[in-house]
Write a protein that holds these residues in place. Structure first.
Motif, PDB file in Angstrom:
ATOM      1  N   LYS A  33       0.825  -1.206   0.000  1.00 34.07           N
ATOM      2  CA  LYS A  33       0.000   0.000   0.000  1.00 34.07           C
ATOM      3  C   LYS A  33       0.859   1.255   0.000  1.00 34.07           C
ATOM      4  CE  LYS A  33      -4.112  -1.895   2.223  1.00 34.07           C
ATOM      5  NZ  LYS A  33      -4.997  -1.825   3.396  1.00 34.07           N
ATOM      6  N   GLN A  34       1.969   1.222   0.761  1.00 33.88           N
ATOM      7  CA  GLN A  34       2.862   2.381   0.796  1.00 33.88           C
ATOM      8  C   GLN A  34       3.488   2.628  -0.578  1.00 33.88           C
ATOM      9  OE1 GLN A  34       3.209   4.379   3.366  1.00 33.88           O
ATOM     10  NE2 GLN A  34       4.556   5.726   2.215  1.00 33.88           N
ATOM     11  N   ALA A  35       3.905   1.515  -1.252  1.00 36.63           N
ATOM     12  CA  ALA A  35       4.483   1.666  -2.598  1.00 36.63           C
ATOM     13  C   ALA A  35       3.441   2.210  -3.565  1.00 36.63           C
ATOM     14  CB  ALA A  35       5.008   0.305  -3.089  1.00 36.63           C
ATOM     15  N   GLU A  36       2.202   1.736  -3.416  1.00 37.41           N
ATOM     16  CA  GLU A  36       1.154   2.232  -4.301  1.00 37.41           C
ATOM     17  C   GLU A  36       0.912   3.724  -4.075  1.00 37.41           C
ATOM     18  OE1 GLU A  36      -3.516   1.224  -5.406  1.00 37.41           O
ATOM     19  OE2 GLU A  36      -2.485   0.214  -3.748  1.00 37.41           O
ATOM     20  N   GLU A  37       0.910   4.135  -2.799  1.00 38.47           N
ATOM     21  CA  GLU A  37       0.711   5.556  -2.503  1.00 38.47           C
ATOM     22  C   GLU A  37       1.855   6.397  -3.061  1.00 38.47           C
ATOM     23  OE1 GLU A  37       0.293   5.784   1.647  1.00 38.47           O
ATOM     24  OE2 GLU A  37      -1.727   4.867   1.701  1.00 38.47           O
ATOM     25  N   ASP A  38       3.106   5.887  -2.926  1.00 39.25           N
ATOM     26  CA  ASP A  38       4.249   6.625  -3.484  1.00 39.25           C
ATOM     27  C   ASP A  38       4.120   6.759  -5.003  1.00 39.25           C
ATOM     28  OD1 ASP A  38       5.211   6.767  -0.948  1.00 39.25           O
ATOM     29  OD2 ASP A  38       6.577   5.056  -1.156  1.00 39.25           O
ATOM     30  N   THR A  39       3.715   5.666  -5.661  1.00 44.00           N
ATOM     31  CA  THR A  39       3.548   5.700  -7.123  1.00 44.00           C
ATOM     32  C   THR A  39       2.463   6.697  -7.514  1.00 44.00           C
ATOM     33  OG1 THR A  39       4.199   3.382  -7.231  1.00 44.00           O
ATOM     34  CG2 THR A  39       3.083   4.288  -9.149  1.00 44.00           C
ATOM     35  N   ALA A  40       1.371   6.695  -6.739  1.00 44.47           N
ATOM     36  CA  ALA A  40       0.293   7.634  -7.048  1.00 44.47           C
ATOM     37  C   ALA A  40       0.759   9.077  -6.892  1.00 44.47           C
ATOM     38  CB  ALA A  40      -0.903   7.357  -6.131  1.00 44.47           C
ATOM     39  N   ARG A  41       1.544   9.345  -5.844  1.00 38.56           N
ATOM     40  CA  ARG A  41       2.046  10.709  -5.663  1.00 38.56           C
ATOM     41  C   ARG A  41       2.974  11.103  -6.811  1.00 38.56           C
ATOM     42  NH1 ARG A  41       2.215   9.101  -0.176  1.00 38.56           N
ATOM     43  NH2 ARG A  41       4.403   8.486  -0.357  1.00 38.56           N
ATOM     44  N   GLU A  42       3.850  10.172  -7.222  1.00 38.23           N
ATOM     45  CA  GLU A  42       4.744  10.486  -8.344  1.00 38.23           C
ATOM     46  C   GLU A  42       3.955  10.728  -9.620  1.00 38.23           C
ATOM     47  OE1 GLU A  42       7.359   7.192  -8.594  1.00 38.23           O
ATOM     48  OE2 GLU A  42       8.484   7.687  -6.757  1.00 38.23           O
ATOM     49  N   LEU A  43       2.910   9.913  -9.851  1.00 42.14           N
ATOM     50  CA  LEU A  43       2.088  10.100 -11.036  1.00 42.14           C
ATOM     51  C   LEU A  43       1.396  11.457 -11.009  1.00 42.14           C
ATOM     52  CD1 LEU A  43       0.804   9.017 -13.611  1.00 42.14           C
ATOM     53  CD2 LEU A  43      -0.946   7.923 -12.208  1.00 42.14           C
ATOM     54  N   ALA A  44       0.883  11.848  -9.841  1.00 46.37           N
ATOM     55  CA  ALA A  44       0.215  13.146  -9.732  1.00 46.37           C
ATOM     56  C   ALA A  44       1.203  14.281 -10.003  1.00 46.37           C
ATOM     57  CB  ALA A  44      -0.399  13.296  -8.336  1.00 46.37           C
ATOM     58  N   ALA A  45       2.428  14.160  -9.473  1.00 41.75           N
ATOM     59  CA  ALA A  45       3.428  15.204  -9.718  1.00 41.75           C
ATOM     60  C   ALA A  45       3.776  15.280 -11.200  1.00 41.75           C
ATOM     61  CB  ALA A  45       4.672  14.923  -8.890  1.00 41.75           C
ATOM     62  N   ALA A  46       3.909  14.115 -11.860  1.00 44.88           N
ATOM     63  CA  ALA A  46       4.239  14.108 -13.295  1.00 44.88           C
ATOM     64  C   ALA A  46       3.107  14.718 -14.113  1.00 44.88           C
ATOM     65  CB  ALA A  46       4.505  12.673 -13.757  1.00 44.88           C
ATOM     66  N   GLN A  47       1.883  14.398 -13.732  1.00 44.51           N
ATOM     67  CA  GLN A  47       0.753  14.971 -14.453  1.00 44.51           C
ATOM     68  C   GLN A  47       0.723  16.489 -14.295  1.00 44.51           C
ATOM     69  OE1 GLN A  47      -2.593  12.914 -12.849  1.00 44.51           O
ATOM     70  NE2 GLN A  47      -2.311  11.091 -14.146  1.00 44.51           N
ATOM     71  N   TYR A  48       1.000  16.946 -13.078  1.00 46.91           N
ATOM     72  CA  TYR A  48       0.997  18.393 -12.864  1.00 46.91           C
ATOM     73  C   TYR A  48       2.080  19.074 -13.700  1.00 46.91           C
ATOM     74  CZ  TYR A  48       1.573  22.875 -10.513  1.00 46.91           C
ATOM     75  OH  TYR A  48       1.681  24.201 -10.258  1.00 46.91           O
ATOM     76  N   GLU A  49       3.274  18.483 -13.714  1.00 44.23           N
ATOM     77  CA  GLU A  49       4.368  19.070 -14.507  1.00 44.23           C
ATOM     78  C   GLU A  49       4.035  19.044 -15.990  1.00 44.23           C
ATOM     79  OE1 GLU A  49       7.730  16.782 -13.451  1.00 44.23           O
ATOM     80  OE2 GLU A  49       7.929  17.648 -11.433  1.00 44.23           O
TER      81      GLU A  49
END
Length: 524
Positions: free
Chosen positions: A37-53
């Motif tokens: 779950k922690q890895a999934e949350e980290d991946t989701a945060r990275e995806l959100a940051a990439a989408q924002y950029e």
């Protein structure tokens, strides 16, 4: 002591060990699940940051394209303005008409530019939608996005300058229209205006040349931006592929998590079943033997033979049944009754002890009273005999106890023999004799135990005058130790008094007290 099924007890112990193993496995699986779950949350945060950029880069790119298109439109407008200025030198009227045509042409080109902008915006939206799924953490994409943002900011500044120039050109056109209206005026003014226009045209040509140079530079930079956009698109595709792979891995992890949760649920069910079986065994242990788990462990012994132990258990149960229904509350009832009996016994002993003490005290008091009463009765009897003889002028009188063995409880008989008569009890005497004997007894008591004062209320009423005189004179002999207050209507008693107090009612309802001191009268 042991009992029941041996295999069942072994099953409980094995289930306890199995429960411990399952609990450990559950804890490990829960730890792995937490890590996933922690890895999934980290991946989701990275995806959100990439989408924002990516969205920021797309917005900057769209803005830069809009600036380029606007600059190209402005360049066309300045070209048209240059031609119109050249024609205006030859014919100001024609120049005004050409200016109006060029303005119309500029609007058409602006509309076309707007269409192109919309097209580019749609393309940018598509690119942004494709890049929204990209993952974060790509440092190269961040650097390119920052550079693109800086370039777009420069384009915005250039486009703002071009917009200002366009507004200046529109104002110039308005001035030209105003000048055209004044063409019918002075020729010199027209020549001056033409010279001014020539200078303006020269300045515009120079400005147009600078704008063309800037436009060429913008075109080159636009090509570079397109190349960069293509590279970003490729990176976006790579990120999408990576995202797809991570999504697939996430699905696999979710499936593993579901499997683990099912396994944990089964283990919990097994543990609950084992706990229920253990509770049933403990309940039977208490119902059959009234032993808790700890007591049974303390009394546990090894069995030589299970069948022999079962036979012994059956014999003990038959013996217990033969005893009948036990009174479960007998112990508590015995404790309560014994406590009550002990308390009442102590109370009874205390009462008996107090009774004995009181009886001893009463005996002592009775003995003392008997002794005192006997002594005082003897003195009183002697005083009564003497007083009787003094009052009656002779005769005898005595006091006798009805039962000398019970001095305090028996009655007292008064026997008197006036002079010239026989000895009689007081009940056989006449009324006057009874009163005189009673007065003698009373005076004898005063002689034995004198009092400070004494009140007499017509005690001599039944006496004749001679006895009244004797009574009064004898009372005078006792006045040295006792002060007598006498209520009387007899003359003989009044004659022996020291002071007389009389109450009279001369008027109806009004009482009056009269006082006579006989001693003072005797002295006078």
């Amino acid at each position: 002591m042991t009992g029941g099924s041996t295999s069942r007890s072994a099953g409980v112990l094995s289930r306890s060990a199995e429960l411990e193993q399952l609990t450990a496995r559950t804890a490990a699986m829960q730890a792995k699940l937490a890590e996933a779950k922690q890895a999934e949350e980290d991946t989701a945060r990275e995806l959100a940051a990439a989408q924002y950029e990516l969205e920021t880069a797309e917005a900057q790119r769209r803005h830069a394209e809009d600036e380029v298109l606007r600059l190209e439109g402005i360049r066309g407008q300045y070209d048209l303005l240059l031609r119109s200025l050249e024609e205006s030198v030859e014919n100001l009227v024609g120049e005004l008409e050409s200016l109006a045509g060029r303005l119309t042409d500029n609007d058409a080109r602006s509309a076309a530019a707007q269409v192109e902008i919309n097209r580019q915006g749609s393309a940018a939206a598509d690119a942004r939608a494709q890049a929204e799924a990209a993952l974060s953490g790509q440092s190269e994409l961040l650097e390119k996005s920052g550079a693109l943002a800086e370039e777009i900011s420069g384009r915005k500044s250039d486009l703002a300058a071009l917009a200002a120039e366009r507004e200046a050109t529109v104002r110039s056109a308005a001035d030209l229209r105003a000048l055209c209206a004044d063409l019918s005026g002075d020729r010199e003014q027209k020549e001056q205006m033409a010279e001014t226009y020539r200078r303006n045209i020269a300045a515009a040509e120079e400005e147009i040349a600078g704008l063309q140079t800037a436009l060429e530079e913008l075109a080159g930079r636009g090509a570079a931006f397109r190349q960069r956009l293509a590279a970003i698109t490729e990176e976006k595709n790579a990120l999408e592929a990576e995202r797809t792979a991570k999504n697939r891995a996430g699905q696999e992890m979710n499936e593993n998590l579901l499997n683990l949760e099912r396994a944990v649920a089964k283990l919990d069910q097994k543990r609950a079943t084992s706990a229920m079986e253990e509770k049933q065994i403990l309940d039977r242990l208490w119902e059959h033997y009234e032993l808790s788990h700890s007591d049974a462990q303390a009394q546990r012994i090894e069995l030589e033979s299970v069948p022999k132990a079962n036979r012994r258990i059956g014999e003990l149960k038959r013996d217990i049944t033969a005893l009948g229904t036990p009174n479960i509350g007998a112990i508590d009832e015995f404790q309560r009754v014994n406590t009550r009996y002990t308390y009442l016994t102590d109370q009874r002993n205390d009462v008996e002890k107090a009774k004995g003490e009181l009886q001893n005290i009463i005996g002592e008091i009775t003995e003392e009273m008997t002794k005192i009463f006997a002594e005082q009765f003897k003195l009183l009897s002697e005083s009564f005999q003497t007083t009787f003889q003094e009052l009656f002028g002779g005769g005898t009188a005595r006091l006798e106890l009805e039962d000398e063995e019970d001095i305090l409880g028996c009655g007292i008989e008064i026997k008197a023999q006036p002079p010239g008569k026989t000895l009689k009890t007081i009940s056989l005497l006449s009324g006057g004799e009874k009163a005189f004997v009673a007065i003698a007894l009373y005076f004898s008591i005063l002689k034995v135990h004198p009092t400070p004062f004494c009140v007499m209320d017509e005690i001599e009423a039944a006496l004749d005058d001679a006895n009244v005189t004797r009574y009064a004179r004898y009372m005078r002999t006792l006045a040295g130790r006792t002060q007598f207050i006498v209520i009387t209507h007899r003359r003989g008693t009044m004659e022996e008094a020291d002071v007389l107090y009389g109450v009279t009612m001369q008027e109806q309802g009004v009482s009056k007290i009269l006082t006579i001191n006989l001693n003072d009268m005797a002295k006078s």
